[in-house]
Motif scaffolding. Sequence first.
Motif, PDB file in Angstrom:
ATOM      1  N   ASN A 382      -0.034 -34.294  81.465  1.00  7.22           N
ATOM      2  CA  ASN A 382      -0.925 -33.727  82.068  1.00  7.22           C
ATOM      3  C   ASN A 382      -2.316 -34.254  82.187  1.00  7.22           C
ATOM      4  OD1 ASN A 382      -0.358 -30.711  81.701  1.00  7.22           O
ATOM      5  ND2 ASN A 382      -2.607 -30.886  80.529  1.00  7.22           N
ATOM      6  N   LYS A 579       3.571 -27.169  70.968  1.00  5.81           N
ATOM      7  CA  LYS A 579       3.453 -26.115  72.039  1.00  5.81           C
ATOM      8  C   LYS A 579       3.366 -27.366  73.352  1.00  5.81           C
ATOM      9  CE  LYS A 579       0.936 -23.225  73.662  1.00  5.81           C
ATOM     10  NZ  LYS A 579      -0.137 -22.592  73.909  1.00  5.81           N
ATOM     11  N   GLU A 580       2.419 -28.111  73.099  1.00  7.68           N
ATOM     12  CA  GLU A 580       2.203 -28.760  74.291  1.00  7.68           C
ATOM     13  C   GLU A 580       2.794 -30.087  74.693  1.00  7.68           C
ATOM     14  OE1 GLU A 580      -0.521 -29.777  77.153  1.00  7.68           O
ATOM     15  OE2 GLU A 580      -0.143 -27.192  76.502  1.00  7.68           O
ATOM     16  N   GLU A 582       6.267 -29.819  73.288  1.00 11.53           N
ATOM     17  CA  GLU A 582       7.164 -29.334  74.054  1.00 11.53           C
ATOM     18  C   GLU A 582       7.092 -29.326  75.964  1.00 11.53           C
ATOM     19  OE1 GLU A 582       9.674 -25.107  74.270  1.00 11.53           O
ATOM     20  OE2 GLU A 582       8.537 -25.320  72.589  1.00 11.53           O
ATOM     21  N   ARG A 583       5.935 -28.609  76.555  1.00 16.50           N
ATOM     22  CA  ARG A 583       5.223 -28.714  77.619  1.00 16.50           C
ATOM     23  C   ARG A 583       5.970 -30.502  78.342  1.00 16.50           C
ATOM     24  NH1 ARG A 583       3.189 -24.095  79.533  1.00 16.50           N
ATOM     25  NH2 ARG A 583       2.268 -24.516  80.947  1.00 16.50           N
ATOM     26  N   GLU A 586       9.359 -30.913  78.969  1.00 15.95           N
ATOM     27  CA  GLU A 586       9.125 -30.507  80.022  1.00 15.95           C
ATOM     28  C   GLU A 586       8.939 -30.544  81.697  1.00 15.95           C
ATOM     29  OE1 GLU A 586       9.332 -26.712  79.178  1.00 15.95           O
ATOM     30  OE2 GLU A 586      10.975 -25.991  77.581  1.00 15.95           O
ATOM     31  N   VAL A 588       5.535 -30.285  82.118  1.00 20.60           N
ATOM     32  CA  VAL A 588       5.314 -28.936  82.476  1.00 20.60           C
ATOM     33  C   VAL A 588       3.369 -29.283  82.386  1.00 20.60           C
ATOM     34  CG1 VAL A 588       4.446 -26.271  82.686  1.00 20.60           C
ATOM     35  CG2 VAL A 588       6.830 -27.674  82.208  1.00 20.60           C
ATOM     36  N   THR A 590      -0.466 -27.740  81.768  1.00 21.06           N
ATOM     37  CA  THR A 590      -0.855 -27.321  81.007  1.00 21.06           C
ATOM     38  C   THR A 590      -2.903 -26.813  81.675  1.00 21.06           C
ATOM     39  OG1 THR A 590      -0.253 -27.151  79.436  1.00 21.06           O
ATOM     40  CG2 THR A 590      -1.775 -26.302  79.161  1.00 21.06           C
TER      41      THR A 590
END
Length: 614
Positions: A382, A579-580, A582-583, A586, A588, A590
């Motif tokens: 991230n 949740k972070e 998991e992202r 992936e 992904v 945020t």
Amino acid sequence: MNLENTLDKVLHKVSKPTRYIGNELNSIKKNEGEFKVRVALAFPDLYEVGMSHLGLKILYHILNNRDDVFAERVFAPWIDFEEIMRSKNIPLFSLESKTPLKEFDFVGFSLQYEMSYSNVLNMLELSHIPLRAKDRSDNHPIIMAGGPCAYNPEPLSDIIDFFVIGEAEEVIHDIIDLYLECKVKNFNRQEFLLKLAQIEGIYVPSLYKPLYNDDGTLKEIKPLYDTLPKRIKKRIVKDLDRVFYPTKFIVPYMDIVHDRAVLEIFRGCTRGCRFCQAGMIYRPVREKSVERLKSLAKEIIDNTGYEEISLASLSTSDYSALKELVEILTDEFRNCAVGISLPSLRIDSFTLDIAKKIQEIKKSGLTFAPEAGTQRLRNVINKGVTKEDLICSVRGAFLAGWNNVKLYFMIGLPTETYEDLEGIADLAKEVVNEYKKIKGTAKGLQVTISTSVFVPKPFTPFQWEPQISLDEMERRQNFLKKILKGPGINYNWHDRYLSFLEAVFSRGDRRLGEVLFKAHEKGCKFDGWNELFSFNKWMEAFKEAKVDPEFYALRKRKEDEYFPWEIIDPGIEREFLLKERERAFEAVFTPDCRYNRCNNCGILKLGKGIKCGV
């Protein structure tokens, strides 16, 4: 013993005696009878390291602004002076009054780095204070600690009497006021600690008991009394414009690591880098106003004579009025040649205008932190910057006259591959090529690539992840040594053994206390200094304490495992971190909640007056 006379006879025999003499410009002296409480602010490293720390400067002046308190400083003595101290039975003493630490009411340690823990023990021993909290009587000082490492207090829980969790500017007054109240009566250490544990932001580990599962994992940390909080909520300062900030910084006689005026412009960060503990535990973001900062900067320079002022924060270029502030400060200090330095610059918010402005007076090196070599891995962590951001930033720097750039990366991040490592070399070469486009040659350019090894930290989305093994660390460092070559490119790397131990203590529990005692007995100290660090001694200590370090550093945690640090509530929800995580897997990204919607990290639960970054 007349300590002053003894010091006069021995200090000429040690390196850098100014570490131990005090009496610097703006240091404070108080006479006996003028105060009721004596506090030693202890930094478990050398003078030149501790004197660079902003937190110590703030607490020193906050406490000394009280008529009833005398706060003094003490740092870890280097080995040459320690040898003399032990041979002549000189106890560890404060700089201001040369008073032995065992005569203080409080000794407060600043915990900035896990590998300074051995120095905490060594300083207590040199002070003739029992190392174990349970062995101290009412006549011994109360040992307190705070700082980022206090967010996992368990490894030091057999040593420290209480921990301050969060920001101390307000809670330190609560602590002193309670102590004065208890001191009027017949002081009882245990009664004081029990009352202290009722104050928000205070953790007294002796009042909590860890319980373990059959597999060695932690089951819970249980309060011994129903009146105690089940989790310790961190303290935060809500309004930085109103909170005290010192302007009479002590000016050392010797060079220190960061020998400049420090202007803290804001606290917190919501960028959400998934490896970064500071970005999680220091939330929410709170800024000081430009007007307040201008006033503070002028007072600091007037009171210290410093020729450089550093704008401090976790990510200085995220300050919302940075351009305005830099213009005001450069105009204010141009005639007296006071330079402005901007640490913690983000690649994606560095502009040519700011670069030109800060180099009008003085030009220093620039440091950027891409952290990972490929966009895929930067999305995993991230980081939120691109290769184009980096090239644009260095182009602006080179056009403004810079030729010295440092780039920081991590190796061993979750999901990292050797392709990601190759990306580090590719970025370095692209930076060199950009310089060549502008200057026509690489002559005069210095691009320094530094890598550290990823250490999983509490209260981050990667707190469940294992660290890579020592052998794999060596393979990846050697791989980078081979490919990071070429005109203008230098490569530095962090000691992998230190990174391994940092991971152990960063996610450790109370059982590591016995390892610390064993390591201390073997002479471990100044472990962050290569010339004194002995990995073999540490491994012997683990073996003798019957503790497996790999259990803490290399083990992947189950999602539902209870962690030693979860006795602390930093305001960040476990669900948000999961949740972070998991992202991350992936890849992904945020977005920062300061510029987008709230990401529901949980920080708003800390109470009235707390605002999200939106």
